[in-house]
Enzyme design. Structure first.
Site, mmCIF file in Angstrom:
data_model
loop_
_atom_site.group_PDB
_atom_site.id
_atom_site.type_symbol
_atom_site.label_atom_id
_atom_site.label_comp_id
_atom_site.label_asym_id
_atom_site.label_seq_id
_atom_site.Cartn_x
_atom_site.Cartn_y
_atom_site.Cartn_z
ATOM 1 N N SER A 19 6.567 -9.737 14.754
ATOM 2 C CA SER A 19 7.745 -10.010 15.589
ATOM 3 C C SER A 19 8.598 -8.761 15.825
ATOM 4 C CB SER A 19 8.600 -11.084 14.912
ATOM 5 O OG SER A 19 9.826 -11.217 15.583
ATOM 6 N N LYS A 70 7.685 -24.569 16.819
ATOM 7 C CA LYS A 70 8.671 -24.793 17.884
ATOM 8 C C LYS A 70 8.871 -26.269 18.257
ATOM 9 C CE LYS A 70 8.873 -20.531 20.569
ATOM 10 N NZ LYS A 70 8.828 -20.000 21.922
ATOM 11 N N ASP A 106 14.402 -19.619 25.623
ATOM 12 C CA ASP A 106 13.312 -18.961 26.370
ATOM 13 C C ASP A 106 13.541 -19.147 27.866
ATOM 14 O OD1 ASP A 106 11.875 -18.147 24.150
ATOM 15 O OD2 ASP A 106 10.726 -20.007 24.043
ATOM 16 N N GLY A 132 3.565 -23.998 27.280
ATOM 17 C CA GLY A 132 4.960 -24.131 26.872
ATOM 18 C C GLY A 132 5.905 -23.245 27.671
ATOM 19 N N TYR A 246 4.650 -8.899 27.430
ATOM 20 C CA TYR A 246 5.502 -7.699 27.324
ATOM 21 C C TYR A 246 4.822 -6.557 26.571
ATOM 22 C CZ TYR A 246 6.638 -9.994 22.884
ATOM 23 O OH TYR A 246 6.554 -10.627 21.669
HETATM 24 P P1 ATR Z 1 2.370 -20.897 26.060
HETATM 25 O O1 ATR Z 1 2.664 -22.187 25.341
HETATM 26 O O2 ATR Z 1 2.848 -19.683 25.351
HETATM 27 O O3 ATR Z 1 2.779 -20.927 27.476
HETATM 28 P P2 ATR Z 1 -0.349 -21.778 26.188
HETATM 29 O O4 ATR Z 1 0.054 -23.176 25.939
HETATM 30 O O5 ATR Z 1 -1.508 -21.256 25.423
HETATM 31 O O6 ATR Z 1 0.806 -20.721 25.976
HETATM 32 O O7 ATR Z 1 -0.602 -21.684 27.760
HETATM 33 C C1 ATR Z 1 -1.181 -20.620 28.318
HETATM 34 C C2 ATR Z 1 -1.620 -20.972 29.743
HETATM 35 O O8 ATR Z 1 -2.364 -19.863 30.178
HETATM 36 C C3 ATR Z 1 -2.503 -22.196 29.836
HETATM 37 O O9 ATR Z 1 -2.131 -22.964 30.943
HETATM 38 C C4 ATR Z 1 -3.902 -21.606 30.019
HETATM 39 O O10 ATR Z 1 -4.750 -22.313 30.899
HETATM 40 P P3 ATR Z 1 -5.497 -23.684 30.479
HETATM 41 O O11 ATR Z 1 -4.449 -24.741 30.586
HETATM 42 O O12 ATR Z 1 -6.573 -23.835 31.485
HETATM 43 O O13 ATR Z 1 -6.002 -23.467 29.089
HETATM 44 C C5 ATR Z 1 -3.614 -20.295 30.673
HETATM 45 N N1 ATR Z 1 -4.623 -19.303 30.318
HETATM 46 C C6 ATR Z 1 -4.958 -18.841 29.106
HETATM 47 N N2 ATR Z 1 -5.924 -17.903 29.180
HETATM 48 C C7 ATR Z 1 -6.227 -17.788 30.487
HETATM 49 C C8 ATR Z 1 -7.158 -17.002 31.227
HETATM 50 N N3 ATR Z 1 -7.961 -16.128 30.615
HETATM 51 N N4 ATR Z 1 -7.192 -17.135 32.566
HETATM 52 C C9 ATR Z 1 -6.384 -18.017 33.198
HETATM 53 N N5 ATR Z 1 -5.480 -18.786 32.553
HETATM 54 C C10 ATR Z 1 -5.405 -18.679 31.225
#
Ligand code: ATR
Length: 301
Positions: A19, A70, A106, A132, A246
């Site tokens: 972090s 979370k 966020d 999320g 980031y």
């Molecule tokens: P967070 O909660 O931090 O937003 P997450 O729940 O893992 O992270 O969501 C990440 C998003 O990025 C998801 O919608 C995921 O797509 P899927 O719903 O199809 O799993 C998307 N994502 C992750 N890796 C990806 C990739 N390589 N290409 C396109 N989309 C991706």
């Protein structure tokens, strides 16, 4: 220097070692001569409730909450604010007089970064991803009065179900929820078009978009060579492009956006502004943005 009156804040999660927050907040407290210290606490899932009770018992002032706690942490709190309730996730807790209150900052962080470069009213926004972060940002954009949100995701089904959820919650009645603090947001004015689609539809959706927000982990350290979700040929120079990744500071997506002359917003801004919001919640003071931003950039290096 830590002494008998030092106030403690921190972060709970697992892992927490990576972090940037301890360095960012401790630099902020130091620059403002405030007798606070920010500490990382690694907390296993099964110990979450003891951690919250312990934090209260120790008189800890506030905590940030990160993966995997979370969502679950909501069950352990006395109160939460409307955004945490809508989003279903808490990233900041304030303890006061033996009671805990949860917030989600966020959403404010991401949107403040965009508002710095553009008004949001009546804008057409494309969000890539349906996790999320997409959820948190969508609620805040709706409140800010954007015209439309088009959620594009690798699995469009997930985007469809998230959009359904958001629409339902925006018209829900929360007045019976005793854990909610007063309703500070007026939802009656929200008039927004929600759409969703698959990644194939991204080029078409970007043609008339004002803002693109990539909430996927694509391009995040160490995957520096990932193909970006969009290349310059499907963007335009009036577009604002925000990548919430980031690290690295300038992702391949932002490099592509630069090629076409679009306005770019670094993911560090979301981190900075959610941190500033937390600082205000815990201390009541305005955060020293320049010091905090410098610390984030140093951590990336
Ligand atoms: P967070 O909660 O931090 O937003 P997450 O729940 O893992 O992270 O969501 C990440 C998003 O990025 C998801 O919608 C995921 O797509 P899927 O719903 O199809 O799993 C998307 N994502 C992750 N890796 C990806 C990739 N390589 N290409 C396109 N989309 C991706």
């Amino acid at each position: 220097m830590i002494n008998g009156t030092t106030k403690v804040v921190g972060i709970i999660g697992n892992p927490v070692g990576h972090s940037f927050s301890p360095a960012m907040f401790n630099a902020a407290f130091k620059s403002m001569n405030m007798n606070y210290v920010y500490v990382p606490f690694k907390v296993e899932k099964e110990n979450l409730k003891y951690a919250i009770r312990g934090a209260k018992a120790f008189g800890i002032q506030g905590l940030n909450v990160t993966i995997p706690h979370k969502q679950k942490v909501i069950n352990e709190l006395d109160k939460f604010d409307i955004m945490a309730n809508l989003i279903g996730a808490v990233n900041t807790i304030k303890f006061k007089e033996g009671k805990s209150k949860g917030y989600n900052t966020d959403c404010v962080g991401a949107v403040r970064a965009i508002k710095e470069v553009s008004d949001l009213k009546d804008k057409n926004v494309v969000i890539v991803g349906a996790g999320g972060a997409a959820r948190a940002i969508s609620f805040q954009l709706a409140i800010e009065g954007v015209n439309s949100i088009n959620m594009i995701n690798r699995s469009p089904k997930k985007a469809k179900s998230l959009i359904y959820d958001i629409k339902t919650l925006l018209s829900a009645d929360f007045t019976d929820n005793s854990k909610l603090d007063e309703l500070t947001i007026d939802f009656s004015h929200i008039d927004i078009t929600f759409k969703y689609g698959s990644l194939d539809e991204l080029p078409k959706s970007l043609a008339d978009a004002d803002i693109l927000i990539d909430t996927t982990p694509v391009g995040m350290h160490p995957n520096l060579n990932d193909e970006p979700i969009a290349t310059y040929d499907i963007m335009h120079s009036d577009l604002i492009v925000n990548d919430i990744v980031y690290n690295p500071l300038e992702t391949n997506l932002l490099k592509e956006a630069k090629k076409i002359g679009a306005t770019i917003i670094y993911g560090t801004k979301m981190l900075l502004y959610q941190g500033a919001e937390n600082f205000k919640i815990w201390t009541g003071e305005e955060a020293p943005l320049d010091i905090m931003e410098k610390s984030i950039l140093n951590s990336i290096k």
